[in-house]
Scaffold this motif. Structure first.
Motif, PDB file in Angstrom:
ATOM      1  N   LYS A 152       0.837  -1.213   0.000  1.00  0.00           N
ATOM      2  CA  LYS A 152       0.000   0.000   0.000  1.00  0.00           C
ATOM      3  C   LYS A 152       0.864   1.252   0.000  1.00  0.00           C
ATOM      4  CE  LYS A 152      -4.137  -1.726   2.402  1.00  0.00           C
ATOM      5  NZ  LYS A 152      -4.994  -1.559   3.614  1.00  0.00           N
ATOM      6  N   LEU A 153       1.932   1.215   0.814  1.00  0.00           N
ATOM      7  CA  LEU A 153       2.829   2.360   0.920  1.00  0.00           C
ATOM      8  C   LEU A 153       3.535   2.630  -0.406  1.00  0.00           C
ATOM      9  CD1 LEU A 153       4.224   4.502   2.675  1.00  0.00           C
ATOM     10  CD2 LEU A 153       5.894   2.763   3.343  1.00  0.00           C
ATOM     11  N   ILE A 154       4.004   1.571  -1.054  1.00  0.00           N
ATOM     12  CA  ILE A 154       4.707   1.720  -2.334  1.00  0.00           C
ATOM     13  C   ILE A 154       3.786   2.328  -3.390  1.00  0.00           C
ATOM     14  CG2 ILE A 154       5.729   0.431  -4.268  1.00  0.00           C
ATOM     15  CD1 ILE A 154       6.842  -1.537  -2.097  1.00  0.00           C
ATOM     16  N   MET A 155       2.535   1.846  -3.450  1.00  0.00           N
ATOM     17  CA  MET A 155       1.576   2.365  -4.434  1.00  0.00           C
ATOM     18  C   MET A 155       1.274   3.839  -4.182  1.00  0.00           C
ATOM     19  SD  MET A 155      -1.161  -0.765  -4.906  1.00  0.00           S
ATOM     20  CE  MET A 155      -2.154   0.217  -6.008  1.00  0.00           C
ATOM     21  N   LEU A 156       1.107   4.195  -2.910  1.00  0.00           N
ATOM     22  CA  LEU A 156       0.784   5.582  -2.568  1.00  0.00           C
ATOM     23  C   LEU A 156       1.966   6.501  -2.859  1.00  0.00           C
ATOM     24  CD1 LEU A 156      -1.547   7.257  -1.500  1.00  0.00           C
ATOM     25  CD2 LEU A 156      -0.772   6.794   0.822  1.00  0.00           C
ATOM     26  N   GLU A 157       3.162   6.028  -2.543  1.00  0.00           N
ATOM     27  CA  GLU A 157       4.364   6.827  -2.822  1.00  0.00           C
ATOM     28  C   GLU A 157       4.578   6.977  -4.325  1.00  0.00           C
ATOM     29  OE1 GLU A 157       7.255   6.165   1.038  1.00  0.00           O
ATOM     30  OE2 GLU A 157       7.302   4.660  -0.569  1.00  0.00           O
ATOM     31  N   LYS A 158       4.252   5.940  -5.080  1.00  0.00           N
ATOM     32  CA  LYS A 158       4.371   6.015  -6.538  1.00  0.00           C
ATOM     33  C   LYS A 158       3.431   7.078  -7.100  1.00  0.00           C
ATOM     34  CE  LYS A 158       4.108   3.158 -10.724  1.00  0.00           C
ATOM     35  NZ  LYS A 158       3.774   1.807 -11.263  1.00  0.00           N
ATOM     36  N   THR A 159       2.208   7.122  -6.549  1.00  0.00           N
ATOM     37  CA  THR A 159       1.229   8.123  -6.985  1.00  0.00           C
ATOM     38  C   THR A 159       1.709   9.536  -6.679  1.00  0.00           C
ATOM     39  OG1 THR A 159      -0.604   6.582  -6.633  1.00  0.00           O
ATOM     40  CG2 THR A 159      -1.146   8.927  -6.696  1.00  0.00           C
ATOM     41  N   THR A 160       2.183   9.732  -5.442  1.00  0.00           N
ATOM     42  CA  THR A 160       2.587  11.079  -5.024  1.00  0.00           C
ATOM     43  C   THR A 160       3.880  11.551  -5.684  1.00  0.00           C
ATOM     44  OG1 THR A 160       3.727  10.165  -3.078  1.00  0.00           O
ATOM     45  CG2 THR A 160       1.440  10.873  -2.785  1.00  0.00           C
ATOM     46  N   ASN A 161       4.657  10.627  -6.213  1.00  0.00           N
ATOM     47  CA  ASN A 161       5.908  11.004  -6.868  1.00  0.00           C
ATOM     48  C   ASN A 161       5.772  11.148  -8.382  1.00  0.00           C
ATOM     49  OD1 ASN A 161       7.395  11.038  -4.465  1.00  0.00           O
ATOM     50  ND2 ASN A 161       7.824   8.842  -4.578  1.00  0.00           N
ATOM     51  N   SER A 162       4.585  10.954  -8.916  1.00  0.00           N
ATOM     52  CA  SER A 162       4.378  11.070 -10.355  1.00  0.00           C
ATOM     53  C   SER A 162       4.528  12.521 -10.798  1.00  0.00           C
ATOM     54  CB  SER A 162       2.997  10.543 -10.749  1.00  0.00           C
ATOM     55  OG  SER A 162       1.990  11.387 -10.219  1.00  0.00           O
ATOM     56  N   PRO A 163       4.964  12.773 -12.040  1.00  0.00           N
ATOM     57  CA  PRO A 163       5.224  14.146 -12.517  1.00  0.00           C
ATOM     58  C   PRO A 163       4.000  15.055 -12.464  1.00  0.00           C
ATOM     59  CG  PRO A 163       6.167  12.503 -14.000  1.00  0.00           C
ATOM     60  CD  PRO A 163       5.322  11.748 -13.021  1.00  0.00           C
ATOM     61  N   SER A 164       2.809  14.516 -12.725  1.00  0.00           N
ATOM     62  CA  SER A 164       1.613  15.350 -12.790  1.00  0.00           C
ATOM     63  C   SER A 164       0.962  15.586 -11.422  1.00  0.00           C
ATOM     64  CB  SER A 164       0.574  14.702 -13.712  1.00  0.00           C
ATOM     65  OG  SER A 164       0.205  13.417 -13.211  1.00  0.00           O
ATOM     66  N   TYR A 165       1.454  14.864 -10.393  1.00  0.00           N
ATOM     67  CA  TYR A 165       0.811  14.936  -9.066  1.00  0.00           C
ATOM     68  C   TYR A 165       0.805  16.349  -8.490  1.00  0.00           C
ATOM     69  CZ  TYR A 165      -0.173  13.791  -4.155  1.00  0.00           C
ATOM     70  OH  TYR A 165      -0.718  13.741  -2.899  1.00  0.00           O
TER      71      TYR A 165
ATOM     72  N   ASP B 115      -5.428  19.924  -0.294  1.00  0.00           N
ATOM     73  CA  ASP B 115      -6.108  19.099   0.708  1.00  0.00           C
ATOM     74  C   ASP B 115      -5.840  17.614   0.491  1.00  0.00           C
ATOM     75  OD1 ASP B 115      -7.463  21.236   2.123  1.00  0.00           O
ATOM     76  OD2 ASP B 115      -8.682  21.462   0.334  1.00  0.00           O
ATOM     77  N   VAL B 116      -5.901  17.174  -0.772  1.00  0.00           N
ATOM     78  CA  VAL B 116      -5.658  15.762  -1.085  1.00  0.00           C
ATOM     79  C   VAL B 116      -4.196  15.416  -0.824  1.00  0.00           C
ATOM     80  CG1 VAL B 116      -5.670  14.023  -2.915  1.00  0.00           C
ATOM     81  CG2 VAL B 116      -7.545  15.655  -2.761  1.00  0.00           C
ATOM     82  N   LYS B 117      -3.310  16.347  -1.125  1.00  0.00           N
ATOM     83  CA  LYS B 117      -1.884  16.118  -0.845  1.00  0.00           C
ATOM     84  C   LYS B 117      -1.656  15.907   0.647  1.00  0.00           C
ATOM     85  CE  LYS B 117      -0.169  18.833  -4.757  1.00  0.00           C
ATOM     86  NZ  LYS B 117       0.449  20.126  -5.154  1.00  0.00           N
ATOM     87  N   GLU B 118      -2.289  16.745   1.464  1.00  0.00           N
ATOM     88  CA  GLU B 118      -2.145  16.618   2.926  1.00  0.00           C
ATOM     89  C   GLU B 118      -2.713  15.293   3.411  1.00  0.00           C
ATOM     90  OE1 GLU B 118      -4.010  20.059   4.528  1.00  0.00           O
ATOM     91  OE2 GLU B 118      -2.324  21.396   4.067  1.00  0.00           O
ATOM     92  N   LEU B 119      -3.855  14.894   2.829  1.00  0.00           N
ATOM     93  CA  LEU B 119      -4.483  13.632   3.212  1.00  0.00           C
ATOM     94  C   LEU B 119      -3.582  12.451   2.876  1.00  0.00           C
ATOM     95  CD1 LEU B 119      -7.166  12.423   4.319  1.00  0.00           C
ATOM     96  CD2 LEU B 119      -7.920  12.210   1.942  1.00  0.00           C
ATOM     97  N   ASN B 120      -2.991  12.475   1.690  1.00  0.00           N
ATOM     98  CA  ASN B 120      -2.090  11.394   1.284  1.00  0.00           C
ATOM     99  C   ASN B 120      -0.818  11.362   2.141  1.00  0.00           C
ATOM    100  OD1 ASN B 120      -3.746  10.396  -0.718  1.00  0.00           O
ATOM    101  ND2 ASN B 120      -2.866  11.680  -2.326  1.00  0.00           N
ATOM    102  N   GLU B 121      -0.330  12.527   2.510  1.00  0.00           N
ATOM    103  CA  GLU B 121       0.857  12.588   3.374  1.00  0.00           C
ATOM    104  C   GLU B 121       0.576  11.949   4.739  1.00  0.00           C
ATOM    105  OE1 GLU B 121       3.943  15.915   5.224  1.00  0.00           O
ATOM    106  OE2 GLU B 121       2.476  16.495   3.693  1.00  0.00           O
ATOM    107  N   THR B 122      -0.622  12.210   5.261  1.00  0.00           N
ATOM    108  CA  THR B 122      -1.024  11.593   6.530  1.00  0.00           C
ATOM    109  C   THR B 122      -1.108  10.077   6.398  1.00  0.00           C
ATOM    110  OG1 THR B 122      -2.287  13.564   7.135  1.00  0.00           O
ATOM    111  CG2 THR B 122      -2.836  11.536   8.299  1.00  0.00           C
ATOM    112  N   LYS B 123      -1.677   9.605   5.297  1.00  0.00           N
ATOM    113  CA  LYS B 123      -1.782   8.162   5.052  1.00  0.00           C
ATOM    114  C   LYS B 123      -0.397   7.512   4.992  1.00  0.00           C
ATOM    115  CE  LYS B 123      -6.160   8.139   2.460  1.00  0.00           C
ATOM    116  NZ  LYS B 123      -6.775   7.916   1.128  1.00  0.00           N
TER     117      LYS B 123
END
Length: 1016
Positions: free
Chosen positions: A966-979, A986-994
């Motif tokens: 789960k962590l790898i998938m979430l980190e992959k999403t947040t590290n994508s160029p378009s993220y 707000d979504v960025k903060e939520l994902n950081e908390t996760k």
């Protein structure tokens, strides 16, 4: 009938006749769910069925269905004065509810408003203040007219102009009446303790008098004036609109946007490079400009360059040729509007269709040429070839013509914002219009001074900062609206016979409450002149009438008793998003009209967003009706509402899709109290972050309420079993501990309410009730099993006292369940007609039980830590647990309470051995340490307590693998160029908390595995 049912049905008595006598009211109460009885004392009482005989678990439907009617009929929401008709000695608290628009039903944001404001009203009512909580409704001119026009088109395939003004107004009033009733019922469902006898509507007679009086005074003083200026224009609605009705859409480049009345989407996010031929240039020089709106080229009156730009110094004083019209445009020098490093450093100037260009035109004395009709077509100023073409249809045609003339160079994408009308989806058009304006400069200076002098306190501090920033850059306010629904401008044009009178000049207008007064004023202004009067057709901006709210709801301009008692009001509470449009304007106008600030305090709450941090809107399909949360609903019913609602086909399709994904099983019945508690739990006086509301959080709080429900049920069952008469036993250490915790909690909650820290209030309530239920009631159970009769009497008596106070602490936030349970308490006196007017708990600041509090907290911390170790290492079998305590005195205390400790740990432990000794190096690997505080730590012996460490390690290893994926998938999403570009903050903060939570959970399992590997 068992003892519980018989005795406590009696204890639930609400002496209606006594309550009427006590509060001096004589109305007759007819409550179908209650019945009159004559008991053994021959007193007539009103009996409510015992809730615990109806349901063994908390059911909000059973609890919330009747109490509001009782409170209202009892007159509990009316302000209480002393015997001389004056404000109570404890002071007053007056709060006006922000009037919701009658455009439709309330949404979840309104529920937050009610939760906060009603909590304060109930808190101060219990504190003995004279409380006035005033309800009201806003006619919401543009919003209501827009939705009614939409509904008529959908139902009758007709537009507004297919009706006379009177015919259309009847339809508007019918809509208002329908939603007024619906919203009022929602307010009651949410528990708002309003004084409904003071209900106000911004278009009713009293509010209309206030609007007219204010307008006339401000006009006669010259503060309201007539002028031709740029406004936000909606070509779809054919009216000017306020900034609040303009949504700003940020786009990253070339983007297609659907625009009303256009078959195909329109492209935005492009810069077009256009060449203007320099007039009289010997070498055919061209000046290049970049524009995002080539269709406005017909309104160009100049090209601006920076005076210091070396590239263009030779063009100072020169002209360029207009590409389509037979005229020359001056090249003007303007350092304010031109950025030499952006585009080409040259800017086309179109004053009638751009706010920045309008300012340039004013500075350089340039003309303003309007090229558009009110419905968005090019007019005669664009030339006969172009007249009658829609503005965005003209864009590609202009580009094509420029290409033919070899004056078009290229286009490129750029990041920009597009202003969109929130009511119609139309693209806002800056348009030059003659309108009514309010001069705000001097009022703004006064408003800044009032806050700096602390006549008004604004929370949170971010809102105060915004307040100063906005007032420091304030512009005059356009108050004209080209609508039928609203306050018609009380101003009359003087048409003097035989003279040409300019409607754009204020001197040819008079403001008055009626035609007779207007004629008298006109005659004084133009003596010995013949004239006719014509009232302006426009209506006033809704914010003008709303800005008078603190005065108008108290009866101004009449000198009323309410104004004498309640003005200025105590608090104005609302969302931060209307700080400028409503709150600030109330300060400006009310202070100007009275010389006194309208309220002493402002509290701005956050906005409610969905669980992903997105703004709730129909376009996203994530709007929540609070009644659906309170009563529960199926997916089918949710979608039936969409089909029957005032939504377009596209909106219905989108919202249906979102609802299926978000609520596949509908929404469970969660009740008002759980909703209010949840919304308040997100809100504090120093937190400006918006609320990401998750229905699951409300479900958790419903379970929390069930815990409270079960605590009271437990109390009643054991009160009856013991048949207690005297419950005043000698208090034990644990009795004193829970009382001390109660006193601390009450002190903190009082402070938090005064500070407007609702998050603090809910945290205190949550923590205390869990201490009470999970700790103290467990202790009570132990005493009931093993104690003497006097011990049992003592703990039950103490439990009654604590629960009584705890329910009163709970009441402002959770009014329904607290009333229901409090009415059940054996300790309640018969003349205590409602918890809502009982006293709010307050205690002396010096606590008498400090030692007991310390001992109790240490004891329960040790219990919690031992349980945590057992859970962490998956200890399942009963056995001997050795506990090593670092503090010798506390070790003795634990030894004295060994039976209690064994009872509390019974699920895991048969025998508890408490010691205080040094642990040998050899045995150290078998002990797990837990730090309690600076004086005490506890170690739990694990040897022989774990059945199969290898199996546990394998189990934990699998959990780590699952969490890591789960962590790898979430980190992959947040590290994508378009993220970073596409995802909201707000979504960025939520994902950081996760991500942080996942890492923490993995680390915890890894640490446990290390310990297990050592002792294998």
């Amino acid at each position: 009938m068992n003892v519980l049912t018989k005795q406590h049905t009696s204890l639930l008595n609400i002496r209606w006749l006594l309550s009427q006598s006590k509060r001096g009211r004589n109305s007759t109460f007819n409550w179908s769910t209650y019945r009159y009885l004559t008991d053994d004392t021959s007193q007539t009482r009103l009996i409510k069925p015992n809730i615990f005989t109806e349901s063994k678990t908390y059911d909000p439907l059973l609890i919330e269905k009747d109490w509001y009617q009782y409170w209202e009929k009892s007159g509990l929401f009316k302000p209480e004065f002393d015997k001389d008709g004056k404000i109570n000695k404890n002071g007053l608290f007056c709060i006006p509810a922000p009037p919701p628009n009658v455009t439709g039903a309330l949404h979840i944001g309104h529920a937050l408003t009610v939760a906060i404001e009603d909590s304060l009203a109930r808190f101060y009512r219990m504190k003995g203040k004279t409380v006035l909580f005033i309800p009201g409704f806003d006619h919401a001119g543009i919003a209501t007219q827009a939705v009614v026009e939409k509904a008529i088109w959908k139902q009758e395939n007709k537009r507004r102009l297919d009706f006379t003004r009177d015919e259309f107004m009847k339809k508007l009033w019918k809509w208002k009446d329908q939603y007024h009733i619906r919203i009022k019922s929602q307010f009651k469902k949410l528990g708002g303790s309003y004084d409904w006898s003071k209900e106000a509507f911004t278009l009713d007679e009293t509010r209309s008098k206030a609007v007219t009086e204010a307008f006339v005074r401000l006009f006669d003083e010259g503060i309201i004036y007539r002028d031709m200026k740029l406004v936000n224009w909606s070509t779809k609605l054919k009216t000017s609109i306020s900034n609040l009705e303009v949504d700003t859409l940020k786009i990253q480049g070339s983007t297609l946007i659907s625009v009303p009345n256009y078959e195909k989407p329109v492209r935005f996010g492009l810069l077009y490079y256009i060449a203007y031929e320099v007039a009289d240039s010997p070498n055919d020089e061209k000046l290049i400009v970049a524009t995002s709106r080539p269709e406005t080229i017909f309104g160009d009156v100049a090209v601006a360059i920076h005076p210091c730009d070396e590239r263009y110094k030779h063009l100072h004083g020169s002209y360029v040729k207009h590409p389509f019209l037979d005229k020359k445009l001056p090249i003007v020098l303007d350092s304010s509007c031109v950025d030499m490093d952006f585009g080409t450093g040259a800017v086309k100037i179109t004053p009638a269709h751009d706010e920045n260009d309008y300012a340039v035109g004013k500075r350089n004395k340039l003309p303003s040429i309007n090229i558009l009709t009110e419905d968005g077509y090019l007019n005669e100023n664009a030339g006969t070839e172009w007249k009658g073409i829609k503005r965005f249809d003209a864009r590609p045609l202009v580009i094509e013509k420029l290409k033919e003339k070899q004056l078009f160079l290229r286009e490129e994408e750029y990041i920009t914002t597009v202003p969109i009308c929130s009511r119609s989806g139309d693209i806002i058009e800056p348009l030059l219009k003659s309108q009514w304006w309010v001069a705000q400069d001097e009022m703004a200076k006064d408003a800044i001074t009032r806050v700096k002098n602390q006549e008004i306190k604004i929370q949170p501090t971010t809102a105060e900062d915004d307040y100063f920033r906005w007032l420091g850059n304030i512009k005059d306010w356009c108050i004209s609206r080209q609508l039928w629904w609203g306050h018609r401008c009380p101003v009359y044009f003087i048409d003097i016979e035989g003279e040409k009178c300019d409607r754009d000049q204020s001197k040819f207008w008079v403001a008055a409450g009626n035609l007779e007064d207007a004629a008298s004023k006109a005659a004084q202004k133009f003596p010995a002149k013949s004239f006719t009067l014509h009232q302006d057709e426009d209506v006033l901006d809704t914010w003008f009438s709303s800005a008078l709210w603190p005065l108008s709801i108290l009866g101004w301009p009449s000198s009323t008793r309410d104004i004498k008692h309640f003005y200025p009001v105590s608090l104005l509470e609302s969302g931060w998003d209307i700080l400028f449009f409503w709150i600030t304007r109330m300060i400006l106008l009310n202070t100007k009209l009275t010389g006194v600030v309208p309220f002493k305090e402002v509290f701005c709450h956050p906005l409610v967003r969905d669980s992903q941090g997105r703004k709730m809107s129909k376009s996203l399909g994530n709007v929540i009706d609070p009644i659906d949360v309170i009563d529960g609903t199926t997916l089918e019913d949710l979608q039936r509402k969409l089909q029957n609602g005032n939504f377009s086909k596209r909106e219905v399709e989108l919202m249906t899709k979102v609802q299926k994904k978000t609520y596949p099983k509908g929404i469970p019945r969660l009740g008002t109290d759980a909703l209010r508690f949840t919304l308040c739990s997100y809100t504090s006086n120093n937190n400006s972050s918006d609320i990401n509301l998750d229905i699951k959080k409300i479900e958790e709080n419903k379970r929390f309420i069930n815990k409270i429900y079960q605590a009271v049920r437990f109390l009643l069952i054991h009160t009856e079993k013991l048949n207690l008469k005297d419950v005043n036993g000698q208090p034990t250490v644990m009795d004193k501990w829970i009382r001390s915790e109660l006193e601390t909690t009450a002190c903190n909650i009082n402070n938090y309410f005064e500070q407007r820290n609702f998050m603090g209030v809910t945290n205190e309530l949550y923590q205390f009730w869990y201490l009470l239920c999970d700790n103290y009631i467990e202790y009570v159970k132990f005493i009931l099993l093993h104690g003497k009769i006097e011990d049992k009497n003592g703990v039950i008596g103490n439990l009654q006292y604590v629960i009584d106070n705890a329910l009163r602490l709970l009441h402002p936030i959770m009014p329904f369940v607290s009333e229901e349970l409090w009415q059940n308490l054996p300790s309640r006196k018969d003349d205590d007609i409602s918890i809502s007017i009982s006293s709010f708990p307050e205690f002396e600041s010096t606590q008498p039980y400090l030692n007991e509090k310390k001992s109790g907290n240490n004891f329960w911390s040790i219990v919690q830590n031992i349980r945590s170790v057992c859970e962490q290492f998956d200890i399942k079998d009963s056995g001997v647990v050795k506990i090593n305590v670092s503090n010798d005195n506390f070790g003795k205390y634990l030894k004295l309470n060994e039976n209690l400790l064994k009872y509390l740990l019974l699920q895991k432990i048969d025998t508890v051995e408490v010691a205080n000794k040094e642990i040998s190096l050899k045995d150290a690997i078998y002990w797990v340490d837990r730090h309690i505080n600076s004086e005490i730590s506890v170690s739990v012996y694990l040897k022989n307590q774990i059945d199969d460490a290898g199996t546990t390690i394998t189990s934990y290893s699998k959990k780590i693998d699952k969490l890591s994926k789960k962590l790898i998938m979430l980190e992959k999403t947040t590290n994508s160029p378009s993220y970073q570009l596409k995802v909201s903050i707000d979504v960025k903060e939520l994902n950081e908390t996760k991500i942080n939570n996942l890492r923490s959970e993995i680390e915890s399992y890894q640490e446990t595995m290390k310990i297990l590997q050592k002792i294998m």
